[in-house]
Design a protein around this motif. Structure first.
Motif, mmCIF file in Angstrom:
data_model
loop_
_atom_site.group_PDB
_atom_site.id
_atom_site.type_symbol
_atom_site.label_atom_id
_atom_site.label_comp_id
_atom_site.label_asym_id
_atom_site.label_seq_id
_atom_site.Cartn_x
_atom_site.Cartn_y
_atom_site.Cartn_z
ATOM 1 N N HIS A 66 41.401 39.572 52.073
ATOM 2 C CA HIS A 66 41.229 40.554 50.998
ATOM 3 C C HIS A 66 42.476 40.594 50.105
ATOM 4 O O HIS A 66 43.612 40.575 50.598
ATOM 5 N N LYS A 78 53.154 44.719 48.812
ATOM 6 C CA LYS A 78 52.033 45.403 49.464
ATOM 7 C C LYS A 78 51.019 44.395 49.988
ATOM 8 O O LYS A 78 50.521 44.522 51.117
ATOM 9 N N GLN A 79 50.730 43.364 49.194
ATOM 10 C CA GLN A 79 49.788 42.341 49.640
ATOM 11 C C GLN A 79 50.338 41.564 50.836
ATOM 12 O O GLN A 79 49.614 41.260 51.789
ATOM 13 N N TYR A 128 50.035 43.689 53.886
ATOM 14 C CA TYR A 128 48.630 43.779 54.321
ATOM 15 C C TYR A 128 48.240 42.533 55.108
ATOM 16 O O TYR A 128 47.569 42.624 56.149
ATOM 17 N N GLN A 135 46.801 35.671 41.979
ATOM 18 C CA GLN A 135 45.981 35.294 43.124
ATOM 19 C C GLN A 135 46.468 33.996 43.752
ATOM 20 O O GLN A 135 46.460 33.838 44.977
ATOM 21 N N THR A 137 49.629 49.935 54.378
ATOM 22 C CA THR A 137 48.787 48.826 54.828
ATOM 23 C C THR A 137 49.021 48.480 56.292
ATOM 24 O O THR A 137 48.164 47.857 56.922
ATOM 25 N N LEU A 178 38.697 44.712 41.284
ATOM 26 C CA LEU A 178 38.663 43.642 42.277
ATOM 27 C C LEU A 178 37.506 42.689 42.017
ATOM 28 O O LEU A 178 37.662 41.465 42.134
ATOM 29 N N ASN A 230 39.187 50.541 41.283
ATOM 30 C CA ASN A 230 39.767 49.409 42.011
ATOM 31 C C ASN A 230 38.704 48.390 42.413
ATOM 32 O O ASN A 230 38.928 47.183 42.355
ATOM 33 N N ASP A 231 37.519 48.911 42.809
ATOM 34 C CA ASP A 231 36.438 47.990 43.155
ATOM 35 C C ASP A 231 36.025 47.161 41.958
ATOM 36 O O ASP A 231 35.807 45.945 42.062
ATOM 37 N N PHE A 243 44.177 42.825 47.024
ATOM 38 C CA PHE A 243 44.102 44.067 46.263
ATOM 39 C C PHE A 243 44.051 43.742 44.767
ATOM 40 O O PHE A 243 44.690 42.791 44.303
ATOM 41 N N LEU A 247 38.978 54.642 43.506
ATOM 42 C CA LEU A 247 38.423 53.576 44.334
ATOM 43 C C LEU A 247 37.389 52.763 43.589
ATOM 44 O O LEU A 247 37.352 51.534 43.676
ATOM 45 N N GLN A 261 53.469 45.334 44.135
ATOM 46 C CA GLN A 261 52.112 44.922 44.473
ATOM 47 C C GLN A 261 52.121 43.661 45.333
ATOM 48 O O GLN A 261 51.312 43.522 46.263
#
Length: 1830
Positions: free
Chosen positions: A1798, A1665-1666, A1669, A1586, A1718, A1077, A1073-1074, A1800, A1070, A1662
């Protein structure tokens, strides 16, 4: 259907109640026309007979079905009346904790007296852009509707917020303004929205106070106009105030306070700057202690003072003015402490040197004597002369209070005026939204002039409200073409006429004020004479002649006439004002009164209380001469009437939106509802009037499709037609026979009140009948099944019972036979036992006797044997004694003889020693003997040592032998003593034998007793043994249990360690990932700023090209060589617009500050001189270049490339200088526009900022000049080193050089560069680069630490698992082995690092050799060029000529000048769709990499750098141009990743070469390490990802709510509920409505495009997944804000929709992508809607199930849960409390909504390609014919 037909048995009604206002009851029997009494049963079970009114025979109002209770809109209720409205509000407020409810066009807001988390920015974003009916009621929904209508209809808007004191008006208005500030933003950098919000603390501090009803009650009304520009961004604001309550300054009731600002000053009295105000505690001052409550719980007045001062600073009120305001306020406090002493009944005086008055005069800067005199005297002017008259003490106190109120009122007006100046718009206002925060209808026990004005204003507002509601109803009917019938509604125009018309109350009051002897009594008599018995709305109280009653729209109000005239006049003594105006030490004080002589400010009003402020207070008109005195005489009532008319004109010119604030109780208890107080306010605020108007027409409205969906159950199959409208008509004609009860419009069906309830009743009956039939069938089936099961069970039981009885009988027979057998064996056992005992006793006696005889014989033989042994030892001892004596005598004789012989020999030796010859003989061999002796000594020493060792050994053996001998001696002594004892014992034994014989007889007698004891002992011993065995077994079991526990504990420890390890690993992931991010967010911000920089650069270039049409930029590749990290500071469009529009010199505008201008001009002059000297030097260099031009020949390509690079560098400087020139113009223009000398004065903030910029930029300019000098010196050196080649090339290069030099001659160019250079070239670039470097270093270190921790954790886990299974000795060995292994691994790692370093060294040496070879070749080439007569036609390459290969090497060759063409054809103009369909995926990436390979093969670093930079910039340009196209973004994300993978795969690093073929390993890069460019490409890929996510979000956003929530995927599951005026989006799929299939089709499109483009599978996962979410977050957020969506059927719809999405994931093999996880919050929310919600077990199940939802989200869903059908049950409040108690320890975010924005963090796992580069063919469609394969 007649209304009376609805009053049947079990129908529920509302009956009046004195306590609860309305009570619910149930009919016990049907009502029949003519019945005078209704039989009712209350909810508590009490029966009641309700008598009907004999005159009206009006039936009690019916209660709405439970399904309609708790609706968002009160107009959705079928029965529209007061009890239904009250009950609906109560249910929403108490049970669902919902404070907002719609009532048609009105938003009803109930004050919760508690902070609620429903006003955050996430809620604002959720309501932004939504239709008002699509979301739950909220103040943000009203604000959004006003903002949307302003933009759509081009019409100004108003939000009217009204209510009692303490109802929350100010808070509602504040949130509305916050919404506008957040959604719209400001049009400039002035942060107008912050200033608008900052005005609230100031106005609250000077206009709000604590009352018995509210701790922060607004004691004035205000109307704030928020101005917007054409793009609907906030540009300014304007405030108007009404009726300030001035009387509060001098008087406060019990438990109330004065205005907050006074208590804030007293709380801050200890501050150094406030020492001069001489303040103290609030209890010290008369004006602040009267209420007896100087402190508000939970409020820190000192902290609030800080906020007030900060707000003043933000609004431009300087510190000097702030201290002036505080001086005036402190003076008012000290003035209140001034006391008077009576001289007589008509005069008074101030005590001499009275301290409070002295402080007041010091603070105000006036003379003490003058102020003391005029406080006790007044001036009377007649037509001929003027008198000065003393006044009594009471009049003096009143005059003092009037002066304090007047000062405060003027100060209030002054502050409002300055706030308006700070909020004034600098550009033209296009539209505005007004927010009116005004008091509601008031009625108290004693009502005076204040309440009269307030209620008069509410009458005007209510009239405007009624007309607007009536107008909307009429428009709706006309739109639907419904026959219009006049609706009778309450018109309060007669009441308004009574107040404001000619000869009305106000007119008579003004007339009485003009009378010399006018009084309240005479005015009351005039009122009675004029209106009593003539106007139905005017009455006279029975017991009073000084009061009157007016029937307002809300209630009757009795007003006391006392004080009306005085408050209307608002008398202040002019002499006291003149004394204050004469103050010369305090400049602010005269400013407060300077406008009174010109135009009376409308804010100066009533001692009464509240001061009206009209539009003229903000924009005063210029008064004509002679008009001032007339206007000065206007009364407060007249001013208030005028300002109210202006307000109504403003409101009528806008579209109004209404917010009615309700105070639920008078005790400020949170979520407590007082029905009486609520009904009073509902009647007063017009909500019930809205209901009445709606109920008079057709309040219930349905679209045809909604009606069909809801009441499809009432139709038969033959009734359903293709035309929905005709179907509904046919059904309604059958269901409702009275056609007046409904009307058919164009798109809707209109129903009278109660008809929807009737239809709901029919629908419920139909469903109930169907349910009963279903239940009947199911129950019969269940009972039959139960009977069969019971019969089968009975048969089974009988069979088992009979078998049991047979088994019992057989068992009895067996037991009888067994008993006989046991008896036989038992009897035999007893007889045998007796025989055995007798036999054993006989044998024992024989054995004892025989033993006794044998022992006696044995003792005799033993004694004889011992006697012989004693004799033997004694005889031996005597013989040894004799032998020792003899031996001793012999030895003595020998010694004597030997002594005699030795003496003789000694004599002989002495004689020999005396002779000389003897000495000679001895001397001859002495030396030899000495040597021999020395040798002997050595040998003897050795022997001595060996003997010593032997001796020590012997001593040891001797000691051991000695010990043995001693022990033997001791043993012998003991045996000797024993022998003696034995002899004595023999004698004694003989004596004892006789005794024993005597005792034998006794022994035999005792034998029997001993045997008995022995048997008993044996029995006890056996019992003890059995007990011990049992204890042993218990101990064994305990031992086993302990072993098992130890094993379990070890297992638990292992599991906990594993869990802890997993948790730590997750936490590390985590954290990673933070960090990832955060880094990617920085990249996102960087890309945004970079795009902004490019836009500004293009605009500035465009602006530069406008005034200089002849100037032409040199064609260069300067843009492709820009740094990846260069970006400009953000400049808003509002700043760009004036620059485009105004091209004239800035000097033509307002004059600049001369001191600053002269400094700038001087600096420019110095820089021009420096530039001129540099230019002269350039001229000299040009002449040298021209002289050398004839001798130059063709230059080598590498030198040409370097010159080109230097030229590009100079061109870059040139473009930067042009950009800075434009920014200098902007700064000069901004300085000239600043009119205030304070801004540019020395020491001002702007001046200091400019000086700092000058300093920093001058330093930067020096650096730039040094760069220019270095470039020029390099240019000259290169010219001298390069010999002439071809004249044509030389001329071309010289021309280019001259053009570049000429461009540097632009006059003033260098001087203009110093303004913006800090922001554009140095500060931001260095900051970003340092941040990125630090972030990269941090990231790498974190990755290394994480990897090391993972490995260490794995090792520790394995070691722990092994050690737990080993014994202690093995554990020690294992730990040693582990340590040895660890050290070995570290050594291996160090060896690997050493090998890598060796490889690096070898690689660098190889490169060094290549460079040395190049330098040598270059020197040789130069020497050849210098030698005369040799001219080389072909250029010399800096690298070896490559050997020709038969096979292709997977490289592409292109010329340097074709680079832009390559980028254009391959990147900028490429069509993604054609490439994706017809060619191999990732072809552009392969082509670019093969070009890079060739440049690497040639060892041309400039070509590699240029190609990579051009590629990156080209990709950025195409994404900027077509960034909203999903295919384009997906295509270049795929190719960028493929390009990145190629750079890794062929980098030559071992980690990336594992999957390569031998041929691919030959294609690795050999000369350059492109790791830095890999990082740049990775950052570019993150930015593209992005951007792809943003494109996905923009495409999916409109589909999600409609497809996932509103559309019914399973038709017929959820019926449409009745809705009110705010119609929601229909759940029926119409054309253009998005469904779930639309979302899935869009997902398929996204997935197919990404697959066609060859995107990496991990990256596709990915992206998916986004996407999921976003779908889950948007759906859940809307679910949490929509009460109509929280039902069981909607939960089932959501579950089905989610299952369809999961099925899509399975079809695409994406279940392991993490996308399903998600959706977990949405899935749990849907489950929460469907599970049981009653018992504690249900609560426990919900708490364990909903682990992905926060506590706030769970409680919100439960509060919003609404049954759609009558068969569903509501969630009890107690159940929600249980959930909250169970979840109170859960630590989760208090945020209600998910962050839908948000993203990921994305990763790009290495994915090598198996495609061989040499096999790639370039299609002709790409237009790359200028590239050749190598």
């Amino acid at each position: 259907m007649a209304a009376s037909e609805l009053y049947t048995k079990y129908a529920r009604v509302w009956i009046p109640d004195p306590e609860e206002v309305w009570k619910s009851a149930e009919l016990l029997k049907d009502y029949k026309p003519g019945d005078k009494v209704l039989q009712l049963r209350l909810e508590e079970g009490k029966d009641l007979e309700y008598s009907l009114d004999p005159k009206t025979k009006e039936l009690p109002p019916l209660r709405n079905p439970d399904i309609l209770v708790g609706e968002n809109d009160l107009t959705a209720l079928s029965y529209l009346h007061e009890p239904a409205v009250l009950h609906n509000l109560k249910v929403r407020f108490i049970d669902s904790k919902l404070i907002y409810t719609y009532c048609g066009i009105v938003l009803v807001a109930i004050n919760p007296y508690e902070q609620l988390p429903i006003y955050g920015e996430d809620i604002i974003n959720a309501y932004s852009g939504q239709n008002m009916g699509d979301m739950d009621p909220h103040i943000f929904a009203v604000a959004e509707e006003a903002y949307k209508q302003m933009a759509r209809d081009e019409r100004n808007q108003s939000i009217i917020v009204s209510g009692e004191s303490g109802a929350g008006k100010t808070v509602s208005a504040k949130y509305a303004m916050r919404y506008f500030a957040t959604v719209s933003g400001s049009a400039s950098e002035a942060n107008v929205e912050e200033k608008v919000l900052a005005s609230n603390p100031i106005m609250e501090s000077i206009g709000n106070a604590k009352t018995t009803r509210n701790d922060n009650s607004s004691r004035f009304g205000k109307y704030i106009e928020i101005g917007f520009d054409k793009r609907y961004r906030i540009i300014g604001a304007n405030m108007r105030t009404y009726l300030l309550e001035k009387s509060r300054v001098v008087f406060q009731a019990e438990e109330e306070r004065n205005y907050h600002i006074f208590y804030q000053l007293c709380a801050s009295a200890a501050l150094p700057e406030f020492k001069t105000l001489r303040l103290g505690n609030a209890n010290y001052f008369h004006y602040t202690k009267q209420g007896g409550s100087p402190v508000i719980d939970g409020v820190n007045d000192a902290k609030e003072m800080v906020n007030t001062r900060q707000a003043c600073t933000l609004l431009g009120i300087s510190d000097t003015y702030q201290m002036g305001i505080f001086r005036i306020l402190a003076g008012i406090l000290h003035l209140g402490n001034v006391e008077f002493a009576s001289r007589d009944s008509d005069s008074c005086t101030v005590p001499p040197k009275h301290e409070p008055l002295t402080i007041f005069c010091d603070l105000m800067g006036v003379e003490y004597e003058e102020m003391a005199h005029w406080l006790c005297h007044r001036k009377l002017a007649t037509a001929t002369e003027t008198y000065i008259k003393p006044i009594s003490k009471l009049h003096a106190i009143n005059a003092r209070d009037a002066l304090a109120k007047h000062i405060y009122a003027n100060l209030f007006n002054w502050i409002v005026d300055h706030v308006n100046k700070a909020l004034h718009a600098t550009v033209k206002q296009h539209s505005f939204i007004g927010v009116l925060d005004i008091y509601g209808f008031e009625t108290f026990e004693i009502n005076s002039f204040e309440q009269f004005c307030i209620n008069y204003a509410n009458e005007k507002l209510q009239q405007q409200f009624n007309m607007h509601v009536f107008k909307l109803e009429q428009e709706e009917y006309m739109k639907e073409q419904i026959p219009w019938t006049l609706i009778d509604f309450y018109d309060n125009q007669p009441c308004i006429n009574l107040i404001e018309a000619k000869m009305g109350v106000l007119d008579l009051l003004d007339e009485e004020c003009k009378m010399p002897k006018g009084s309240d009594d005479t005015w009351a008599q005039k009122l009675y004479n004029t209106h009593l018995n003539k106007c139905a709305l005017f009455e006279k109280p029975r017991l009073s002649n000084k009061a009157f009653i007016i029937k307002h729209f809300a209630d009757k109000v009795e007003y006391q006439c006392e004080g009306f005239l005085e408050k209307n006049k608002d008398t202040v003594y002019e002499e006291q004002i003149k004394v204050l105006k004469s103050s010369k030490k305090f400049k602010l004080l005269p400013e407060l009164f300077q406008d009174e002589e010109k135009v009376l400010s409308p804010t100066s009003a009533t001692p009464s209380g509240r001061v009206p402020l009209s539009r003229t207070a903000v924009k005063p008109a210029k008064a004509r001469p002679g008009q001032a005195s007339k206007e000065h005489k206007k009364t407060v009532g007249h001013q208030f009437r005028n300002s109210l008319h202006l307000l109504m004109e403003t409101l009528n010119a806008t579209t109004p939106h209404y917010v009615r604030c309700i105070k639920p109780n008078d005790f400020k208890f949170p979520f407590t509802f007082d029905e009486k107080r609520a009904v009073q306010q509902l009647r007063a605020c017009g909500v019930l009037e809205t209901i009445r108007i709606s109920a008079a027409g057709f309040p219930s409205r349905w679209t045809y499709q909604e009606f069909f969906s809801r009441y499809r159950v009432l139709m038969k199959q033959r009734d359903v037609l293709s035309d929905r409208k005709q179907t509904c008509k046919n059904v309604l004609e059958k269901l409702i026979l009275d056609k007046d009860k409904y009307q058919f419009g164009k798109t809707k069906i209109f129903f009278r009140a109660g008809q929807v309830a009737y239809l709901e009743k029919i629908r419920a009956d139909k469903l109930r009948a169907a349910c009963i039939r279903i239940q009947k069938t199911i129950r019969g089936w269940l009972m039959r099944k139960k009977y069969v099961r019971m019969r089968k069970a009975a048969i089974t039981i009988q069979r088992h019972v009979r078998g049991y009885q047979a088994r019992c009988y057989a068992k009895f027979l067996r037991r009888t036979r067994a008993a006989i057998t046991i008896q036989k064996f038992q009897r035999m056992y007893v007889v045998r036992k007796r025989y055995q005992c007798m036999r054993d006793a006989t044998i024992a006696l024989q054995a004892l006797l025989r033993g006794y005889m044998a022992r006696n014989k044995y003792q005799m033989m033993l004694r004889e044997h011992k006697s012989i042994i004693i004799q033997k030892h004694i005889r031996g001892w005597l013989a040894r004694v004799h032998y020792r004596r003899t031996l001793k005598a012999i030895v003595y004789l020998q010694c004597c003889y030997r002594r005699m012989m030795a003496k003789r020999e000694l004599k002989k030796l002495k004689i020999e020693a005396r002779s000389v010859e003897r000495y000679k003989k001895l001397h001859i061999g002495l030396e030899n003997k000495i040597m021999q002796l020395q040798r002997k000594i050595d040998e003897q020493n050795k022997e001595y040592k060996s003997l010593l060792e032997k001796l020590s050994n012997l001593e040891i053996t001797y000691s051991t032998e000695t010990e043995k001998l001693r022990s033997d001696v001791e043993r012998l002594r003991m045996s000797e003593e024993e022998a003696k004892n034995a002899t004595n014992r023999v004698l004694s034994l003989q004596e004892e034998i006789a005794k024993l014989r005597k005792e034998l007889h006794q022994t035999q007698t005792e034998k029997k007793t001993i045997e008995e004891r022995a048997d008993k002992y044996k029995h006890e011993t056996e019992q003890l043994v059995s007990e011990l065995k049992e204890q042993n077994t218990l101990l064994k079991t305990e031992k086993e249990e302990l072993n098992r526990r130890i094993h379990d504990q070890a297992k638990e420890i292992t599991e906990t360690m594993e869990k802890k390890l997993v948790e730590e690993t997750k936490q590390l992931e985590l954290d990673l990932n933070d960090e990832r991010l955060r880094y990617q967010n920085l990249l996102n911000e960087f890309s945004r700023l970079e795009e902004r920089y490019d836009d500004l650069k293009d605009e500035m270039n465009l602006m530069v090209s406008i005034p200089k049409p002849g100037h032409k930029r040199t064609d260069s590749t300067h843009s492709s060589n820009e740094s990846e990290y260069t970006f400009s500071s953000e400049i808003t469009e509002a700043e760009d617009l004036p620059v485009r529009m105004e091209q004239e010199p800035s000097e033509k505008k307002a004059p600049l500050d001369m001191s600053l201008f002269l400094k700038l001009q001087k600096r420019v002059t110095e820089l021009e001189q420096e530039k001129q000297s540099l230019q002269d030097e350039l001229d000299r260099k040009e002449e040298q270049a021209l002289r050398a031009k004839a001798k130059e020949e063709e230059r080598p390509p590498m030198r040409g490339a370097e010159l080109e690079y230097e030229s590009l560098k100079r061109q870059e400087l040139e473009s930067e200088n042009k950009k800075l020139k434009n920014e200098l113009n902007e700064l000069q223009k901004a300085l000239t526009e600043t009119r205030s000398p304070e801004v540019t004065a020395p020491g001002a903030p702007a001046y200091r900022v400019l000086l700092d910029q000058l300093t920093s930029v001058s330093e930067e300019l020096e650096v730039r000049k040094e760069e220019v000098l270095i470039l020029r010196s390099q240019l000259v050196s290169q010219k001298e080193a390069i010999q002439p080649k071809e004249d044509k090339n030389t001329m071309t290069d010289a021309t280019i050089l001259l053009e570049d030099v000429q461009k540097m001659k632009d006059k003033g160019e260098i001087a203009q560069a110093y303004i913006g250079l800090k922001e554009t070239n140095r500060l931001l670039e260095s900051q970003l680069q340092s941040q990125k470097k630090s972030h990269e270093n941090e990231l790498e270190s974190l990755r290394g630490e994480i990897q090391g921790l993972k490995e260490e954790n794995n090792r520790q886990q394995q070691l722990l698992a092994q050690n737990l299974q080993l014994p202690p000795e093995a554990r020690i060995e294992a730990s040693l082995q582990h340590e040895i292994t660890r050290l070995t691994n570290e050594n291996l790692d160090l060896m690997e690092q050493l090998e890598k370093q060796d490889k690096t060294v070898r690689k660098l040496k190889k490169q060094l050799k290549v460079f040395a070879k190049k330098i040598g070749e270059l020197e040789v080439g130069q020497m050849e060029n210098i030698s005369p007569g040799q001219i080389i036609d072909e250029p010399i390459r800096p690298v070896n000529i490559p050997r020709k290969e038969k096979d292709f090497q997977g490289m592409l060759e292109y010329k340097k000048e074709d680079e832009q063409k390559l980028v254009k054809n391959l990147i900028l103009e490429l069509k993604p769709r054609g490439v994706a369909v017809n060619l191999i995926p990732g072809l552009p990436a392969y082509i670019l990499f093969m070009c890079v390979r060739h440049a690497d093969y040639l060892n041309d670093d400039q070509k590699v750098r240029s190609l990579l930079t051009s590629t990156i910039n080209g990709i950025k340009k195409v994404l900027k141009k077509r960034g909203d196209d999903f295919e384009t973004v997906s295509f270049w994300l795929s190719n960028t990743c493929r390009f990145l993978h190629c750079l890794k795969q062929y980098s030559g690093e071992e980690g990336f070469m594992k999957h390569n073929t031998p041929r691919q390993n030959e294609h690795c890069l050999t000369n350059f390490d492109l790791a830095e460019y890999r990082q740049v490409l990775s950052d570019l890929a993150i930015q593209i990802y992005q951007q792809l996510v943003r494109v996905l979000e923009n495409i999916l956003q409109p589909m999600i709510v409609s497809g996932m929530l509103e559309h019914e995927t399973i038709q017929g599951v959820s019926g449409v509920k009745p809705t009110g005026l705010r119609k929601r989006t229909s759940s029926i799929a119409d054309e253009g409505t998005y469904t779930l299939d639309s979302i899935i089709r869009q997902l398929n499109s996204f997935h197919s495009v990404m697959c066609q483009h060859g995107m990496d599978p991990e990256l596709i996962k990915q992206v998916v997944k986004q996407m999921f979410y976003i779908i889950g977050a948007v759906t859940l957020n809307n679910l949490l804000l929509r009460k109509d969506m929280c039902s069981w059927s909607k939960g089932m719809q959501i579950r089905y929709n989610v299952s369809q999405l999961e099925e899509w994931l399975r079809d695409k093999n994406l279940m392991n992508s993490g996308a399903k996880e998600t959706l977990e919050p949405l899935i749990q929310a849907a489950q929460l809607l469907q599970v049981k919600k009653k018992t504690d077990e249900d609560a426990e199940a919900i708490c364990s199930m909903c682990n992905a939802l926060t506590t706030a989200q769970i409680v919100k869903v439960l509060n919003l849960y609404t049954p759609v059908n009558e068969f569903e049950e509501r969630v009890l409040v107690s159940f929600i409390r249980t959930i909250q108690m169970r979840l109170r320890d859960r630590k989760d975010s208090p945020q209600l909504l998910m962050d839908a924005k948000h993203i990921f963090p994305v990763t790009f796992p290495f994915n090598p390609s198996s495609l061989a580069l040499e096999t790639i063919q370039i299609p002709a469609s790409l237009g790359l014919g200028f590239i050749s394969r190598v």
